[in-house]
Every structure is written in C-alpha cells, then in structure tokens.
Design a protein around this motif. Structure first.
Motif, PDB file in Angstrom:
ATOM      1  N   THR A 133       0.820  -1.214   0.000  1.00 46.97           N
ATOM      2  CA  THR A 133       0.000   0.000   0.000  1.00 46.97           C
ATOM      3  C   THR A 133       0.854   1.265   0.000  1.00 46.97           C
ATOM      4  O   THR A 133       0.396   2.314  -0.437  1.00 46.97           O
ATOM      5  CB  THR A 133      -0.944   0.046   1.225  1.00 46.97           C
ATOM      6  N   TRP A 134       2.124   1.154   0.416  1.00 47.83           N
ATOM      7  CA  TRP A 134       3.031   2.310   0.370  1.00 47.83           C
ATOM      8  C   TRP A 134       3.173   2.833  -1.061  1.00 47.83           C
ATOM      9  O   TRP A 134       3.505   4.004  -1.259  1.00 47.83           O
ATOM     10  CB  TRP A 134       4.409   1.960   0.943  1.00 47.83           C
ATOM     11  N   ALA A 135       2.935   1.972  -2.037  1.00 47.46           N
ATOM     12  CA  ALA A 135       3.087   2.373  -3.443  1.00 47.46           C
ATOM     13  C   ALA A 135       1.819   3.025  -3.991  1.00 47.46           C
ATOM     14  O   ALA A 135       1.774   3.427  -5.147  1.00 47.46           O
ATOM     15  CB  ALA A 135       3.480   1.173  -4.291  1.00 47.46           C
ATOM     16  N   ILE A 136       0.764   3.079  -3.159  1.00 52.09           N
ATOM     17  CA  ILE A 136      -0.474   3.768  -3.558  1.00 52.09           C
ATOM     18  C   ILE A 136      -0.471   5.118  -2.848  1.00 52.09           C
ATOM     19  O   ILE A 136      -0.711   5.200  -1.639  1.00 52.09           O
ATOM     20  CB  ILE A 136      -1.717   2.936  -3.175  1.00 52.09           C
ATOM     21  N   GLN A 137      -0.140   6.168  -3.605  1.00 49.30           N
ATOM     22  CA  GLN A 137       0.029   7.485  -2.986  1.00 49.30           C
ATOM     23  C   GLN A 137      -1.322   8.037  -2.520  1.00 49.30           C
ATOM     24  O   GLN A 137      -2.379   7.651  -3.026  1.00 49.30           O
ATOM     25  CB  GLN A 137       0.701   8.449  -3.966  1.00 49.30           C
ATOM     26  N   LYS A 138      -1.243   8.973  -1.593  1.00 47.92           N
ATOM     27  CA  LYS A 138      -2.424   9.552  -0.947  1.00 47.92           C
ATOM     28  C   LYS A 138      -3.451  10.060  -1.956  1.00 47.92           C
ATOM     29  O   LYS A 138      -4.661   9.914  -1.769  1.00 47.92           O
ATOM     30  CB  LYS A 138      -1.962  10.709  -0.049  1.00 47.92           C
ATOM     31  N   VAL A 139      -2.964  10.630  -3.049  1.00 45.87           N
ATOM     32  CA  VAL A 139      -3.841  11.248  -4.038  1.00 45.87           C
ATOM     33  C   VAL A 139      -4.767  10.224  -4.712  1.00 45.87           C
ATOM     34  O   VAL A 139      -5.840  10.569  -5.203  1.00 45.87           O
ATOM     35  CB  VAL A 139      -2.983  12.017  -5.069  1.00 45.87           C
ATOM     36  N   ARG A 140      -4.367   8.940  -4.685  1.00 50.50           N
ATOM     37  CA  ARG A 140      -5.180   7.891  -5.298  1.00 50.50           C
ATOM     38  C   ARG A 140      -6.027   7.143  -4.268  1.00 50.50           C
ATOM     39  O   ARG A 140      -6.782   6.234  -4.614  1.00 50.50           O
ATOM     40  CB  ARG A 140      -4.289   6.867  -6.044  1.00 50.50           C
ATOM     41  N   ARG A 141      -5.852   7.482  -2.995  1.00 49.43           N
ATOM     42  CA  ARG A 141      -6.594   6.800  -1.937  1.00 49.43           C
ATOM     43  C   ARG A 141      -7.929   7.490  -1.677  1.00 49.43           C
ATOM     44  O   ARG A 141      -8.175   8.578  -2.199  1.00 49.43           O
ATOM     45  CB  ARG A 141      -5.775   6.788  -0.637  1.00 49.43           C
ATOM     46  N   VAL A 142      -8.736   6.895  -0.841  1.00 51.61           N
ATOM     47  CA  VAL A 142     -10.020   7.475  -0.466  1.00 51.61           C
ATOM     48  C   VAL A 142      -9.793   8.905   0.027  1.00 51.61           C
ATOM     49  O   VAL A 142      -8.887   9.157   0.827  1.00 51.61           O
ATOM     50  CB  VAL A 142     -10.686   6.628   0.646  1.00 51.61           C
ATOM     51  N   GLU A 143     -10.593   9.840  -0.483  1.00 51.36           N
ATOM     52  CA  GLU A 143     -10.512  11.264  -0.166  1.00 51.36           C
ATOM     53  C   GLU A 143      -9.344  11.969  -0.828  1.00 51.36           C
ATOM     54  O   GLU A 143      -9.141  13.164  -0.624  1.00 51.36           O
ATOM     55  CB  GLU A 143     -10.513  11.525   1.350  1.00 51.36           C
ATOM     56  N   GLY A 144      -8.562  11.256  -1.650  1.00 57.46           N
ATOM     57  CA  GLY A 144      -7.512  11.916  -2.427  1.00 57.46           C
ATOM     58  C   GLY A 144      -8.115  12.626  -3.629  1.00 57.46           C
ATOM     59  O   GLY A 144      -9.248  12.325  -4.029  1.00 57.46           O
ATOM     60  N   ASP A 145      -7.352  13.558  -4.214  1.00 56.80           N
ATOM     61  CA  ASP A 145      -7.862  14.330  -5.350  1.00 56.80           C
ATOM     62  C   ASP A 145      -8.196  13.451  -6.545  1.00 56.80           C
ATOM     63  O   ASP A 145      -9.093  13.761  -7.323  1.00 56.80           O
ATOM     64  CB  ASP A 145      -6.838  15.390  -5.790  1.00 56.80           C
ATOM     65  N   ARG A 146      -7.431  12.397  -6.751  1.00 61.11           N
ATOM     66  CA  ARG A 146      -7.719  11.472  -7.844  1.00 61.11           C
ATOM     67  C   ARG A 146      -7.904  10.062  -7.281  1.00 61.11           C
ATOM     68  O   ARG A 146      -7.282   9.109  -7.720  1.00 61.11           O
ATOM     69  CB  ARG A 146      -6.609  11.523  -8.892  1.00 61.11           C
ATOM     70  N   ALA A 147      -8.781   9.957  -6.298  1.00 60.87           N
ATOM     71  CA  ALA A 147      -9.023   8.679  -5.628  1.00 60.87           C
ATOM     72  C   ALA A 147      -9.582   7.659  -6.616  1.00 60.87           C
ATOM     73  O   ALA A 147     -10.406   7.989  -7.465  1.00 60.87           O
ATOM     74  CB  ALA A 147      -9.999   8.865  -4.467  1.00 60.87           C
ATOM     75  N   GLY A 148      -9.129   6.442  -6.492  1.00 59.41           N
ATOM     76  CA  GLY A 148      -9.667   5.359  -7.321  1.00 59.41           C
ATOM     77  C   GLY A 148      -9.369   5.566  -8.791  1.00 59.41           C
ATOM     78  O   GLY A 148      -8.359   6.152  -9.169  1.00 59.41           O
TER      79      GLY A 148
END
Lengths: 119, 374
Positions: free
Chosen positions: B255-270
């Motif tokens: 999960t360290w390789a999934i940056q915050k921006v792609r996580r739930v509530e990130g700007d480009r989540a999912g």
C-alpha cells in the motif's frame, strides 16, 4: 574407493563403508547450506533416503548405498555445511554404515568407470 | 548453446565466455550463476558491486498528451504527480484487485518509460494497447536496447568512473547519461535492496559497457540465483511467486506504493481496476497479509511450504511464497501469506518440511536493511 550413479563415493574398510558425495556432485549442487543426517544406530535398507542436503538452489537426498546399520555420522558438516563444497572427498563425509551384505558393494563403479560416467 | 525456442540477450556470448551456467528463464536463456557461485555472488553484491543482465525485462515507451492520466486508469499510482526525472514503483491491477504485474514508471519529460517483467511482457503490452491507445497514447515496446543493473555499495563509485554526474542522482532519479560513448537511460534503482543503477543501453554498445564495468575489480557478474536471494532478503516481491493476479496490493503489503492522491478522499481517488476491493481493504482490512518468516532451525523453507498455527493437527493457514537460504542473514529466510490475525512480529507458526512441522517466527521485513541513497 567405489562410486554410485547417485554421485556418492564409498570408502570400504572391512565391513564399514564411509559415504560422501563426489567433487562433481558438490559442484553441481552449488553452495551447500543445510545437511540433515540420520541417527547413529539406525538400520537402513539400500536406497532409503538417509540424508537431506540443501544447497542455495534446491533440496536433494543421499540414498543408503547398501543395507546395514548407520554406525557414525559427521556432525561437523551439520554445524558447517560449507565443508561439503570445500572438501567433499575428504573431511566432509556424511556417514559410516556397517554392511549387512558386503557383496552389495560389487555393484558399484570403480574410479575409472565413474570418470567415464560423468564425462 | 541456446535452446532453439529460447530467446537470448545481447550479452549471451559474454555470459558463456564468463563461464555462466545458463538456464531457461521467462523464455530466455539466462545466467543463473557464474564461476563464483550463488553464495559468493550474493555477498559480493552486498559488499561491493554486482552486474546483472536484466535485458529480458520489457522496456516500454508511452507517449501522448494525457499519458499520465491514461496510465492512472491502469495503476493505483500517482503518475500525474511524478516529476520529470523521477521514477516510481507500481503495479497493474485487475477488477478483483489482484496484481497483474509490477512495474517501474519513469517520467522522462516527453514520455513515460516503463519497465515490466519478462514473463508478463505480452499481457502487459496487450493491456496497455487496449486501454491507452483509445486515449491517444502510443505504446511502443522498445527494441534494440539492453538493460543492465549495477547494484551494491560500490556501484556509485564504479559508475561515476564512467560518468561523474551519476553520483549526483538520488534514489529513484532517472537521467540520460553517456556511458562508454553510448547514450544510456540511467535510473538510480534496482531490486536487490542495495544502492545501484539500472542502465538501458543500445544493444550495439551493451557488451562493451558490460565489459568496461566488469574491468573494474570491484565489479563481478552476478546471475539470477543471487538476484533472487538478494531481493528475498530485501523483502521484495517476485511476480508469479509473492504477488500474482490472486493477491491484492493490500494483502501483499504494497500500500506504500499507492500514494495519498489515489486513496479514499484523495484528489484522484480510485479510477483504477479493482478500486472497490483495494480501497475497501485499505480502509477496513485484508483477510491475509504477506509477512517475513524466519525459520528457527537451519533448514530452508522453500516456496510452497504449508504453514500451520500449531505443531500438530490444525488446518493450513498459509503458504511460503518465496524461501531459501539468505547468505547475508546466514540462515534460512522466507516470505508468505498468513491470516491477518497472525501477522504480528514474534508470532510462532510451523512450516511443514519433509512431513515435519518446523517452528518459524513472523518477523518484520526486510531481513537486510536497504542501502538506498535517499
């Protein structure tokens, strides 16, 4: 000295046979990192898997070349498996077996035949 | 020489000349070890520098106006935020959240440069063509370039001898560097847990560069055998073993390789395949996790070893996905998947080796601390 097709060397003194693996086998195995020996005192039959030997690459077995009783094992190679690569045909013997039927030794190759076998 | 149905790399002749033991690997005839042997090759890489031929891996160039946004539809990685001259680890996911391959993604200014696993080149190319071309991205499998990896604490000093500017590169930087007269695409990365570089070099210059590096007494040629034990000690996943299409990044501990921006509530989540499963597991929990396993005895626990939570009886709780002897550790090391409740370091489990249950301890990864230059 006799040799098996499984690349074991057999050194006979009376009815006691010392068993190790050949330099050729040790090289093929690569770095030996683990050896599991049988208990002294156990009775074994020819072709029983008596020793487990693991190299960095894979596990393999050493088979009992004859029927008999394991009378001594070389604990030094358990403590330092690297000895098998350093001195396979000398200090790094695996076990000594007391032959139940010494005539079983007749089946094995002499050194010249073994050299042909691996060439 | 090579089997008829195996491909060879540009360095095949050099491998043979160096006395390598060659084996089929992912459709290529590759060196598994050289004369030093796996153990010494491994230790040499940890103490000095090792040169690996990784030309079997796939090098891909992606070009297009919205190439970063397009690639983000296939990977849960922040590609748009990847600065020029930087590289990042990632993976292709499927609709179930499983991992279809892992890859390196570099931003080289006017294009993205991607490196994928040899065995997954075909499916990866299909995937990228099918999903990226309709978005105006050209997907080009790079032909005519080899890939070398120079790894170990002396790698910087060795490579700086050919091009001093590589010493200025930080971990995961990429740059175009002239090495031995050839235009090379260099990244400060690798897959051994050591500092080092991966070098994409034109085929015509590959052997000369390899020889120039091997001329340095600090460098030894290293085969795939040691590459495997090095990456295992470093706690790095091998595709097809520690990760595959049945394991999610959360289960794999990636999960360290999934940056915050792609996580739930990130700007480009999912926005990537399997987002419900993966983001769901990140906010909740995964049923199982990849862990480090340290067998208590000396016997290696190899891939496929069944894990139990008790010395007798019970049911299978997991399996070893990679295991062997760690030359730097000086003993057996392994990785595998166990139920989340049993992932706490110090947990004692049992692996069945030759019909005997042998104790094994769950430990933190990596087994050997990384030597990256941050």
């Amino acid at each position: 000295m006799k040799f098996t097709e499984e690349h074991e060397w057999l050194d006979v003194e009376g009815d006691i046979v010392t068993v190790g693996i050949t330099a050729h086998a040790a090289e093929q195995l690569g770095d030996v990192v683990f050896v599991e020996l049988p208990e002294a005192g156990v009775e074994v039959s020819k072709d029983d898997e008596v020793v487990v030997i693991e190299s960095v690459k894979a596990a393999s077995d050493i088979l009992a070349p004859i029927d008999g009783e394991i009378v001594e094992v070389n604990e030094a190679i358990v403590a330092d498996p690297g000895k098998v690569n350093e001195d396979p045909e000398g200090d790094a013997w695996f076990f000594k077996i007391k032959a139940a039927d010494p005539s079983q030794m007749d089946d094995y190759m002499d050194e010249a035949a073994y050299k042909d076998f691996i060439s | 020489m090579a089997d008829d149905d195996l491909e060879t790399t540009e360095l095949n002749g050099l491998h043979h000349a160096l006395g390598a033991k060659m084996v089929p690997f992912a459709g290529y005839e590759m060196p598994v070890q050289y004369k030093l042997g796996v153990m010494k090759e491994h230790l040499h890489t940890r103490s000095a520098a090792g040169l690996f031929d990784v030309s079997h891996m796939g090098q891909v160039i992606l070009r297009g106006e919205d190439v970063a946004a397009a690639l983000e539809t296939l990977v849960p990685v922040d590609v748009a935020g990847l600065a020029e001259g930087r590289q990042r680890y990632g993976f292709f996911t499927n609709r179930d959240g499983g991992i279809e391959d892992d890859l390196m993604i570099a931003n080289r200014g006017d294009h993205l440069f991607v490196v994928v696993n040899a065995a997954r080149k075909g499916p990866d190319m299909e995937r990228m063509r099918a999903h990226l071309e309709p978005r105006g991205v050209t997907v080009e499998l790079v032909e005519g370039r080899s890939l070398l990896a120079l790894q170990g604490p002396e790698a910087e000093a060795v490579l700086a001898g050919l091009a001093p500017e590589v010493a200025e590169m930080a971990f995961m930087d990429v740059a175009t560097v002239t090495l031995n007269g050839a235009e090379c695409w260099v990244s400060r990365s690798g897959y051994t847990g050591e500092d080092g570089f991966e070098i994409s070099v034109p085929d015509a210059a590959a052997e000369a560069l390899a020889k120039a590096l091997l001329e340095d007494e600090r460098v030894e040629a290293i085969g795939l055998g040691a590459r495997d034990s090095l990456r295992l000690e470093a706690g790095l996943c091998l595709y097809g073993h520690d990760i595959d299409d049945g394991m999610t990044p959360v289960e794999a501990g990636l999960t360290w390789a999934i940056q915050k921006v792609r996580r739930v509530e990130g700007d480009r989540a999912g926005g990537f395949p399997g987002e419900e499963v993966i983001l769901g597991q990140m906010t909740g929990s995964a049923p199982r996790r990849r862990v480090g396993l340290k067998p208590e005895g000396r016997a290696p626990m190899r891939e496929g070893t069944v894990l139990y939570d008790s010395e007798e009886g019970g049911v299978e709780i997991g399996r070893v996905t990679s295991g062997g002897f760690g030359p730097t550790v000086g003993g057996p090391v392994a990785m595998g998947y166990v139920p989340t409740a049993q992932t706490e370091p110090g947990t004692r489990l049992f692996g069945e080796v030759r019909c005997k249950r042998m104790p094994v301890e769950v430990v933190k990864l990596p087994f050997v601390p990384a030597g990256f230059k941050r």
